[in-house]
Design a protein around this motif. Structure first.
Motif, PDB file in Angstrom:
ATOM      1  N   ASN A 120       2.132   1.628  -3.661  1.00  0.00           N
ATOM      2  CA  ASN A 120       0.992   1.839  -4.466  1.00  0.00           C
ATOM      3  C   ASN A 120       0.805   3.552  -4.307  1.00  0.00           C
ATOM      4  O   ASN A 120       0.534   4.253  -5.275  1.00  0.00           O
ATOM      5  N   ARG A 121       0.705   3.935  -2.972  1.00  0.00           N
ATOM      6  CA  ARG A 121       0.592   5.367  -2.761  1.00  0.00           C
ATOM      7  C   ARG A 121       1.503   6.292  -3.597  1.00  0.00           C
ATOM      8  O   ARG A 121       1.466   7.328  -4.065  1.00  0.00           O
ATOM      9  N   SER A 163      -9.553   8.647  -4.752  1.00  0.00           N
ATOM     10  CA  SER A 163      -9.370   9.779  -4.245  1.00  0.00           C
ATOM     11  C   SER A 163      -8.487  10.850  -4.847  1.00  0.00           C
ATOM     12  O   SER A 163      -8.623  12.064  -4.721  1.00  0.00           O
ATOM     13  N   LYS A 164      -7.842  10.211  -5.774  1.00  0.00           N
ATOM     14  CA  LYS A 164      -7.096  11.104  -6.671  1.00  0.00           C
ATOM     15  C   LYS A 164      -7.573  11.188  -8.016  1.00  0.00           C
ATOM     16  O   LYS A 164      -6.921  11.604  -8.922  1.00  0.00           O
ATOM     17  N   TYR A 206       0.781  -1.153   0.137  1.00  0.00           N
ATOM     18  CA  TYR A 206       0.016   0.100   0.075  1.00  0.00           C
ATOM     19  C   TYR A 206       0.900   1.351   0.123  1.00  0.00           C
ATOM     20  O   TYR A 206       0.638   2.028  -0.584  1.00  0.00           O
ATOM     21  N   HIS A 207       1.967   1.163   0.951  1.00  0.00           N
ATOM     22  CA  HIS A 207       2.720   2.263   0.776  1.00  0.00           C
ATOM     23  C   HIS A 207       3.488   2.548  -0.806  1.00  0.00           C
ATOM     24  O   HIS A 207       3.397   3.881  -1.184  1.00  0.00           O
ATOM     25  N   TYR A 220      -7.675   4.933  -2.528  1.00  0.00           N
ATOM     26  CA  TYR A 220      -6.475   5.852  -2.695  1.00  0.00           C
ATOM     27  C   TYR A 220      -6.470   6.621  -4.149  1.00  0.00           C
ATOM     28  O   TYR A 220      -6.558   7.793  -4.332  1.00  0.00           O
ATOM     29  N   ASP A 258       0.618   8.731  -6.587  1.00  0.00           N
ATOM     30  CA  ASP A 258       0.966  10.304  -6.484  1.00  0.00           C
ATOM     31  C   ASP A 258       1.787  10.707  -7.766  1.00  0.00           C
ATOM     32  O   ASP A 258       1.787  11.622  -8.186  1.00  0.00           O
ATOM     33  N   LYS A 269      -7.406  -0.646  -0.235  1.00  0.00           N
ATOM     34  CA  LYS A 269      -6.864   0.643   0.335  1.00  0.00           C
ATOM     35  C   LYS A 269      -6.494   1.499  -1.154  1.00  0.00           C
ATOM     36  O   LYS A 269      -6.356   2.615  -1.182  1.00  0.00           O
ATOM     37  N   THR A 270      -5.682   0.695  -1.768  1.00  0.00           N
ATOM     38  CA  THR A 270      -5.110   1.261  -3.124  1.00  0.00           C
ATOM     39  C   THR A 270      -6.097   1.754  -4.101  1.00  0.00           C
ATOM     40  O   THR A 270      -6.168   2.840  -4.683  1.00  0.00           O
TER      41      THR A 270
END
Lengths: 299, 299
Positions: free
Chosen positions: B53-54, B94-95, B50-51, B91, B58, B87-88
């Protein structure tokens, strides 16, 4: 050398059963004591699914050789659903049941390797066998064969599926007059013949629907050493009498899977307690097994 | 009436990009600051994924129109892996990125309905589009079309996949001289033509590999109104110059997906901090997009 087909055959003989109970949890069929009607959170659904599956596993354990979770019914509830599947797999293994993940995965090589590791490795989702979709060709299914071989496990490649429109792709006639599913069976057999165990069966099996007994006869000729996984018995319309061509002379060579016919036997209203639910499921499993044995062991 | 193809096209024009970043998390390529080497628990893997992928999301957000998680790489870590995927997806949404689940699911009708609900419904795994394997025939993929239509979403059916052995099944020659993938494209087109949006594209797309530009020309004739999802660009060997036949005269009609070429740009050793990792990924996405735009917008 002993392979997973040998393990399967030992279990079949030990239990006098080729029956596989499909674990397709569908909340609309769950009795009221297991789940509130109306909207349920993924977490509540997950708990109810694992509870239901435990009852099913307890009820079928002595009548079936394997259980077959159908991945879609767990994915619907996201990670919570997959958590129920992990617990179900662990519980089935604790009851010495073989676990066949009905995942129908298949992708390009590197991705298939990841799927193979997920379902045939040693992780939390890994069972003993997995169903694989061969539409991408051999580099899409070889990773499953390699992983299964390495870990003493097995797989079933889709060859002729049980659904009404399977003919649209699988039965197309090729320019040499052959049908596609026969060509695919021939291709698979070349690899299967290199992976025979002590009973002359490969750990590379094939999915052939109970709804297509005539096609099964043809596939058997192309794949003499592959164990068939036979879905479509019961709710999908395949009858016990249709099953004869799926078996070899010893009544081996095929596993017969039933899902809704076993796990949702009886009306929802009748099943007011866990004990009654257990009885309905155990009865359906016992009777299905008897019916299949009558056909497969007759001469 | 507006459909999901229209949404896609609006986004393509708005961002001047048809690029899709594949999210295929593979711990072996993760820099040391994100994960310890050696055995990792599913939970640790999930957190690292998840980290990573964030950071990817971004870095690529302004250069890509969509992200495409490849399900296998999450399933390897069981429910914890699927939790990282949930979660990905949240996220990415959300973008304002479109989410294409590369799941390649497909089963008998009732099971496909459950998969369709999982990936095109409103649950925690649902994105905007999903890839579907049509090997079981129309009753296996119609549930996805129905669910997508109901919810204003879309799908991509596998027609000609990017891998080297895709010809073994997809390119078999039928008795009328046609190739199977063309017959399948023709079958799909009958439904696609009934689901056109304002830009004359259907929400029923097709997967056609970047590695097969000549085949793409033929598929385009059979599927004039389907958006192509084009994997295989970059690491799998498809080049920007190969992409021309995938696009229509306006430079629309296809999304080009790249995974390893973007998210694993640069050597592991060079990427010592999050900022450096971000820069490598952003650079690869920007350059890939420029290269593709040069081809698709040329006359």
């Amino acid at each position: 050398m002993k392979n997973f087909a040998d393990v399967l055959i030992e279990e079949i003989i030990h239990k006098n059963s080729v029956l596989v109970a499909g674990l397709d949890p569908d909340l609309q069929y769950f009795p009221d004591f297991l789940i509130d009607s109306g909207e349920v959170s993924n977490q509540k659904a997950s708990e109810a699914i694992y509870h239901y599956n435990r009852i099913v596993i307890d009820a079928v354990a002595e009548h079936v050789v394997a259980v077959k979770p159908q991945l879609a019914y767990y994915e619907v509830y996201g990670s919570e659903g997959i958590r129920a599947l992990e617990k179900t797999i662990a519980y089935a293994k604790s009851k010495n049941l073989i676990v066949i993940n009905d995942a129908k995965r298949g992708d390009i090589g590197s991705t298939s390797s990841a799927y193979a590791k997920a379902f045939l490795g040693n992780g939390s989702l890994a069972g003993d066998m997995v169903t694989v979709n061969p539409f991408l060709g051999s580099d899409g299914y070889l990773p499953f064969i390699e992983e299964a071989g390495r870990n003493g496990k097995g797989l079933f490649l889709l060859v002729k599926t049980s659904n009404p429109s399977s003919h649209e792709v699988q039965d197309v006639k090729l320019e040499n007059g052959e049908l596609l599913y026969i060509k695919m069976a021939d291709d698979i057999n070349k690899i299967a013949q290199q992976t025979l165990g002590e009973n002359n069966y490969s750990f590379i099996g094939a999915v052939v629907g109970a709804t297509y007994p005539m096609e099964a006869e043809k596939v058997r000729k192309s794949l003499p050493s592959s164990i068939f996984l036979v879905p479509g018995f019961g709710a999908q319309g395949g009858t016990a009498n249709d099953l004869k061509p799926f078996f070899d002379a010893k009544g081996l060579g095929a596993l017969v899977s039933s899902s809704r016919g076993i796990i949702y036997n009886g009306s929802k209203e009748e099943k007011k307690t866990e004990a009654v639910l257990y009885e309905f499921i155990a009865k359906a499993a016992r009777e299905s097994n008897d019916k299949i044995n009558e056909v497969r062991l007759s001469h």
